[in-house]
Design a protein around this motif. Structure first.
Motif, PDB file in Angstrom:
ATOM      1  N   VAL A 332       0.850  -1.204   0.000  1.00  0.00           N
ATOM      2  CA  VAL A 332       0.000   0.000   0.000  1.00  0.00           C
ATOM      3  C   VAL A 332       0.882   1.250   0.000  1.00  0.00           C
ATOM      4  O   VAL A 332       0.659   2.200  -0.763  1.00  0.00           O
ATOM      5  CB  VAL A 332      -0.957  -0.005   1.222  1.00  0.00           C
ATOM      6  N   LYS A 333       1.911   1.202   0.848  1.00  0.00           N
ATOM      7  CA  LYS A 333       2.831   2.354   0.969  1.00  0.00           C
ATOM      8  C   LYS A 333       3.503   2.637  -0.377  1.00  0.00           C
ATOM      9  O   LYS A 333       3.574   3.779  -0.829  1.00  0.00           O
ATOM     10  CB  LYS A 333       3.878   2.016   2.034  1.00  0.00           C
ATOM     11  N   LEU A 334       3.986   1.566  -1.012  1.00  0.00           N
ATOM     12  CA  LEU A 334       4.644   1.742  -2.315  1.00  0.00           C
ATOM     13  C   LEU A 334       3.673   2.379  -3.322  1.00  0.00           C
ATOM     14  O   LEU A 334       4.038   3.304  -4.051  1.00  0.00           O
ATOM     15  CB  LEU A 334       5.159   0.398  -2.838  1.00  0.00           C
ATOM     16  N   CYS A 335       2.443   1.909  -3.314  1.00  0.00           N
ATOM     17  CA  CYS A 335       1.444   2.445  -4.262  1.00  0.00           C
ATOM     18  C   CYS A 335       1.190   3.918  -4.018  1.00  0.00           C
ATOM     19  O   CYS A 335       1.067   4.700  -4.955  1.00  0.00           O
ATOM     20  CB  CYS A 335       0.126   1.677  -4.150  1.00  0.00           C
ATOM     21  N   LYS A 336       1.105   4.297  -2.739  1.00  0.00           N
ATOM     22  CA  LYS A 336       0.848   5.706  -2.411  1.00  0.00           C
ATOM     23  C   LYS A 336       1.990   6.583  -2.901  1.00  0.00           C
ATOM     24  O   LYS A 336       1.782   7.698  -3.362  1.00  0.00           O
ATOM     25  CB  LYS A 336       0.658   5.872  -0.898  1.00  0.00           C
ATOM     26  N   LYS A 337       3.211   6.052  -2.799  1.00  0.00           N
ATOM     27  CA  LYS A 337       4.369   6.852  -3.207  1.00  0.00           C
ATOM     28  C   LYS A 337       4.535   6.880  -4.723  1.00  0.00           C
ATOM     29  O   LYS A 337       4.900   7.903  -5.300  1.00  0.00           O
ATOM     30  CB  LYS A 337       5.638   6.309  -2.547  1.00  0.00           C
ATOM     31  N   ALA A 338       4.290   5.740  -5.358  1.00  0.00           N
ATOM     32  CA  ALA A 338       4.566   5.665  -6.801  1.00  0.00           C
ATOM     33  C   ALA A 338       3.442   6.313  -7.622  1.00  0.00           C
ATOM     34  O   ALA A 338       3.669   6.743  -8.743  1.00  0.00           O
ATOM     35  CB  ALA A 338       4.766   4.216  -7.222  1.00  0.00           C
ATOM     36  N   LYS A 339       2.238   6.361  -7.073  1.00  0.00           N
ATOM     37  CA  LYS A 339       1.083   6.987  -7.753  1.00  0.00           C
ATOM     38  C   LYS A 339       0.842   6.421  -9.155  1.00  0.00           C
ATOM     39  O   LYS A 339       1.040   7.092 -10.167  1.00  0.00           O
ATOM     40  CB  LYS A 339       1.253   8.504  -7.822  1.00  0.00           C
ATOM     41  N   PHE A 340       0.409   5.173  -9.174  1.00  0.00           N
ATOM     42  CA  PHE A 340       0.138   4.517 -10.462  1.00  0.00           C
ATOM     43  C   PHE A 340      -1.168   5.017 -11.062  1.00  0.00           C
ATOM     44  O   PHE A 340      -2.107   5.340 -10.339  1.00  0.00           O
ATOM     45  CB  PHE A 340       0.042   2.998 -10.270  1.00  0.00           C
ATOM     46  N   GLU A 341      -1.205   4.990 -12.374  1.00  0.00           N
ATOM     47  CA  GLU A 341      -2.444   5.350 -13.049  1.00  0.00           C
ATOM     48  C   GLU A 341      -3.420   4.161 -13.062  1.00  0.00           C
ATOM     49  O   GLU A 341      -4.616   4.316 -12.884  1.00  0.00           O
ATOM     50  CB  GLU A 341      -2.115   5.785 -14.471  1.00  0.00           C
ATOM     51  N   ILE A 342      -2.883   2.972 -13.307  1.00  0.00           N
ATOM     52  CA  ILE A 342      -3.679   1.749 -13.295  1.00  0.00           C
ATOM     53  C   ILE A 342      -2.841   0.656 -12.641  1.00  0.00           C
ATOM     54  O   ILE A 342      -1.625   0.616 -12.827  1.00  0.00           O
ATOM     55  CB  ILE A 342      -3.986   1.217 -14.722  1.00  0.00           C
ATOM     56  N   ALA A 343      -3.503  -0.266 -11.942  1.00  0.00           N
ATOM     57  CA  ALA A 343      -2.801  -1.448 -11.445  1.00  0.00           C
ATOM     58  C   ALA A 343      -3.623  -2.688 -11.784  1.00  0.00           C
ATOM     59  O   ALA A 343      -4.838  -2.705 -11.597  1.00  0.00           O
ATOM     60  CB  ALA A 343      -2.588  -1.350  -9.943  1.00  0.00           C
ATOM     61  N   TYR A 344      -2.975  -3.696 -12.336  1.00  0.00           N
ATOM     62  CA  TYR A 344      -3.622  -4.982 -12.594  1.00  0.00           C
ATOM     63  C   TYR A 344      -3.384  -5.841 -11.363  1.00  0.00           C
ATOM     64  O   TYR A 344      -2.240  -6.159 -11.031  1.00  0.00           O
ATOM     65  CB  TYR A 344      -3.070  -5.612 -13.866  1.00  0.00           C
ATOM     66  N   LEU A 345      -4.486  -6.177 -10.693  1.00  0.00           N
ATOM     67  CA  LEU A 345      -4.389  -6.824  -9.385  1.00  0.00           C
ATOM     68  C   LEU A 345      -4.672  -8.309  -9.520  1.00  0.00           C
ATOM     69  O   LEU A 345      -5.747  -8.700  -9.981  1.00  0.00           O
ATOM     70  CB  LEU A 345      -5.402  -6.183  -8.428  1.00  0.00           C
ATOM     71  N   ASN A 346      -3.703  -9.126  -9.132  1.00  0.00           N
ATOM     72  CA  ASN A 346      -3.830 -10.579  -9.307  1.00  0.00           C
ATOM     73  C   ASN A 346      -3.725 -11.290  -7.968  1.00  0.00           C
ATOM     74  O   ASN A 346      -2.720 -11.158  -7.273  1.00  0.00           O
ATOM     75  CB  ASN A 346      -2.712 -11.084 -10.223  1.00  0.00           C
ATOM     76  N   LYS A 347      -4.764 -12.053  -7.624  1.00  0.00           N
ATOM     77  CA  LYS A 347      -4.695 -12.829  -6.383  1.00  0.00           C
ATOM     78  C   LYS A 347      -3.777 -14.023  -6.623  1.00  0.00           C
ATOM     79  O   LYS A 347      -3.915 -14.719  -7.636  1.00  0.00           O
ATOM     80  CB  LYS A 347      -6.094 -13.294  -5.978  1.00  0.00           C
ATOM     81  N   TYR A 348      -2.863 -14.243  -5.685  1.00  0.00           N
ATOM     82  CA  TYR A 348      -1.884 -15.327  -5.841  1.00  0.00           C
ATOM     83  C   TYR A 348      -2.575 -16.671  -6.058  1.00  0.00           C
ATOM     84  O   TYR A 348      -3.519 -17.037  -5.361  1.00  0.00           O
ATOM     85  CB  TYR A 348      -0.980 -15.414  -4.608  1.00  0.00           C
ATOM     86  N   SER A 349      -2.065 -17.410  -7.036  1.00  0.00           N
ATOM     87  CA  SER A 349      -2.583 -18.734  -7.346  1.00  0.00           C
ATOM     88  C   SER A 349      -1.382 -19.653  -7.561  1.00  0.00           C
ATOM     89  O   SER A 349      -0.573 -19.423  -8.451  1.00  0.00           O
ATOM     90  CB  SER A 349      -3.434 -18.623  -8.619  1.00  0.00           C
ATOM     91  N   PRO A 350      -1.198 -20.667  -6.692  1.00  0.00           N
ATOM     92  CA  PRO A 350      -0.025 -21.527  -6.849  1.00  0.00           C
ATOM     93  C   PRO A 350      -0.083 -22.316  -8.155  1.00  0.00           C
ATOM     94  O   PRO A 350      -1.127 -22.873  -8.481  1.00  0.00           O
ATOM     95  CB  PRO A 350      -0.081 -22.453  -5.634  1.00  0.00           C
ATOM     96  N   ARG A 351       1.008 -22.339  -8.901  1.00  0.00           N
ATOM     97  CA  ARG A 351       1.072 -23.050 -10.171  1.00  0.00           C
ATOM     98  C   ARG A 351       2.003 -24.235 -10.044  1.00  0.00           C
ATOM     99  O   ARG A 351       3.181 -24.071  -9.692  1.00  0.00           O
ATOM    100  CB  ARG A 351       1.549 -22.117 -11.287  1.00  0.00           C
ATOM    101  N   LYS A 352       1.505 -25.403 -10.320  1.00  0.00           N
ATOM    102  CA  LYS A 352       2.259 -26.649 -10.173  1.00  0.00           C
ATOM    103  C   LYS A 352       3.568 -26.580 -10.970  1.00  0.00           C
ATOM    104  O   LYS A 352       3.566 -26.180 -12.139  1.00  0.00           O
ATOM    105  CB  LYS A 352       1.407 -27.808 -10.677  1.00  0.00           C
ATOM    106  N   GLY A 353       4.670 -26.947 -10.328  1.00  0.00           N
ATOM    107  CA  GLY A 353       5.958 -26.939 -11.013  1.00  0.00           C
ATOM    108  C   GLY A 353       6.788 -25.703 -10.702  1.00  0.00           C
ATOM    109  O   GLY A 353       7.997 -25.689 -10.912  1.00  0.00           O
ATOM    110  N   THR A 354       6.139 -24.646 -10.175  1.00  0.00           N
ATOM    111  CA  THR A 354       6.909 -23.439  -9.844  1.00  0.00           C
ATOM    112  C   THR A 354       7.521 -23.578  -8.452  1.00  0.00           C
ATOM    113  O   THR A 354       7.052 -24.386  -7.621  1.00  0.00           O
ATOM    114  CB  THR A 354       6.019 -22.180  -9.875  1.00  0.00           C
ATOM    115  N   VAL A 355       8.550 -22.781  -8.196  1.00  0.00           N
ATOM    116  CA  VAL A 355       9.254 -22.844  -6.914  1.00  0.00           C
ATOM    117  C   VAL A 355       8.331 -22.469  -5.753  1.00  0.00           C
ATOM    118  O   VAL A 355       8.296 -23.143  -4.722  1.00  0.00           O
ATOM    119  CB  VAL A 355      10.505 -21.935  -6.951  1.00  0.00           C
ATOM    120  N   SER A 356       7.534 -21.417  -5.914  1.00  0.00           N
ATOM    121  CA  SER A 356       6.706 -20.986  -4.770  1.00  0.00           C
ATOM    122  C   SER A 356       5.650 -22.038  -4.429  1.00  0.00           C
ATOM    123  O   SER A 356       5.307 -22.215  -3.261  1.00  0.00           O
ATOM    124  CB  SER A 356       6.055 -19.623  -5.032  1.00  0.00           C
ATOM    125  N   ALA A 357       5.152 -22.732  -5.454  1.00  0.00           N
ATOM    126  CA  ALA A 357       4.155 -23.772  -5.179  1.00  0.00           C
ATOM    127  C   ALA A 357       4.781 -24.944  -4.424  1.00  0.00           C
ATOM    128  O   ALA A 357       4.136 -25.597  -3.605  1.00  0.00           O
ATOM    129  CB  ALA A 357       3.519 -24.252  -6.481  1.00  0.00           C
TER     130      ALA A 357
END
Ligand code: SAH
Ligand code: SF4
Ligand code: F3S
Length: 383
Positions: A332-357
């Protein structure tokens, strides 16, 4: 024969679809805009999140149901042999992922799960030398690189599209000359990591080209080859075009030369898409993004100081494992400082085979992801 194409996913898929259309037109197919009238449905797929992947399966199932249970509506397509069945070809990132799996297990599994799909056609089978059927009238989509080698820990793209490969600069510039001749006023240069473009065949004997493949730069936590994107961008900007845009840029490849090139040419779009994904340093580290919040904000500040009318858009992942309230507040803090015109917001979804999953549990409840989504949407997109 008639074909219908359904395109899911990002602008790279939209650009690929323009080639896929040409591929089928060249085979003698005509395009229709209702899949129920087609003999062939091509599904250009996206698997970036589970929800995207499910939309693909939903469409396959819908066509299959139609094929199995032909309603009276289908009577006009009755031929002597009986009812025509619609064949299904799957291309795009799902086909890419399956075909790139060396064990062959993924492709075999998909074929078992979806016997109604006649082919899982990887995009590489359709040449980039083919003249695309362009959908838009003013804006030409120009892919400049394919694949991605960044391996952000959450992301399936490197597995679906393979390592990053750039197109020769000469070929790109020729394609742009053709679109200008055909009346296009705008181009969009496309790559998953567009600003790490590296000309495989140097066009100019400039000192910059000699640095290619030998000179590394360390920038924002990543050791990178020195990109020739700014050289390509300058060549494009010199042409008779009203607007040149490019997606997606990554912070670590945003060089001083690139900033200077944008500043120099007013026909380069002032709306820069610069995804940051998360504002918390710990989360960024787990995402394998390399930079810190401060480094990202410093980059934005530097760009603003040199291009006064610049605006920013971004991508954010919400609810990555370990994103507690404090970490979210850093976003939130970063957004307030950077002042984006648009943000594409993606809820995290684990993908099989990736490191984070593999490493982390998807621990943030859906309701909490939704709440954070609303907070950011109100802050950035609802102004
Ligand atoms: N190459 C581009 C776009 C990648 S895909 C880039 O790096 O910016 C588009 C967006 O999807 C990403 O920027 C990211 O925000 C989101 N995304 C990727 N993997 C995701 C995942 N597993 N869950 C949720 N969002 C994801
Ligand atoms: Fe995915 Fe990261 Fe590559 Fe973008 S840069 S496609 S988020 S791995
Ligand atoms: Fe989706 Fe593939 Fe693009 S997974 S976001 S279509 S690169």
């Amino acid at each position: 024969m008639k074909f219908f194409i359904k395109t899911f996913g990002c602008i790279q898929n939209t650009a690929d679809s323009e080639r896929i259309k040409a591929f089928y037109w060249n085979k003698g197919y005509k395009e229709v805009d209702n899949w129920r009238e087609a003999d062939l449905v091509v599904i250009n797929t996206c698997i970036i999140r589970e929800s995207a992947e499910n939309r693909v399966y939903g469409l396959i199932n819908e066509i299959d149901k139609w094929n199995r249970n032909p309603p009276a509506l289908r009577a006009p397509s009755l031929d002597k042999e009986g009812l025509k069945k619609i064949s299904i070809v799957v291309t795009g990132c799902l086909a890419g992922l399956a075909n790139k799996d060396k064990t062959g297990k993924k492709l075999a599994q998909l074929k078992r799960d979806f016997p109604e799909v006649s082919e899982f056609l990887p995009i590489e089978k359709i040449s980039y030398k083919i003249d695309p059927i362009r959908d838009k009238k003013d804006l030409a989509l120009i892919p400049i690189s394919f694949g991605c080698s960044n391996f952000c820990s959450y992301c399936i793209v490197p597995f679906a599209r393979g390592p990053e490969i750039s197109r020769p600069m000469e070929e790109i510039l020729k394609e742009i000359d053709v679109v200008i001749k055909n009346g296009f006023k705008e181009v969009l240069l496309i790559g998953q990591n567009v600003n790490s473009y590296l000309n495989p065949k140097p066009l100019f004997n400039s000192p910059l080209d000699e640095r290619e493949n030998t000179n590394y730069v360390v920038h924002m936590g990543k050791k990178r080859l020195h990109s020739s994107f700014h050289i390509l961008l300058e060549e494009v900007a010199k042409k008779d075009l009203q607007k040149i845009s490019f997606v997606s840029s990554n912070p670590w490849d945003f060089s001083d030369e690139l900033i200077a090139t944008i500043a120099k040419y007013p026909n380069i779009d002032r709306l820069l898409h610069l995804p940051f994904q998360a504002g918390d340093d710990e989360v960024l580290k787990k995402m394998n993004r390399g930079y810190t919040q401060k480094e990202y904000l410093d980059l934005v500040k530097k760009i603003r100081s040199q291009i006064s009318d610049v605006r920013f858009s971004t991508d954010i992942i919400i609810g990555f494992p370990g994103e507690d309230e404090k970490a979210f507040q850093n976003t939130v803090k970063l957004c307030k400082k950077a002042k984006f015109e648009i943000a594409y917001l993606n809820k995290y979804s684990p993908r099989k085979g990736t490191v984070s999953a593999k490493l982390y549990k998807d621990e943030i409840p859906q309701s909490e992801k939704k709440r954070r989504w609303n907070v950011l949407n109100d802050l950035i997109n609802k102004k």
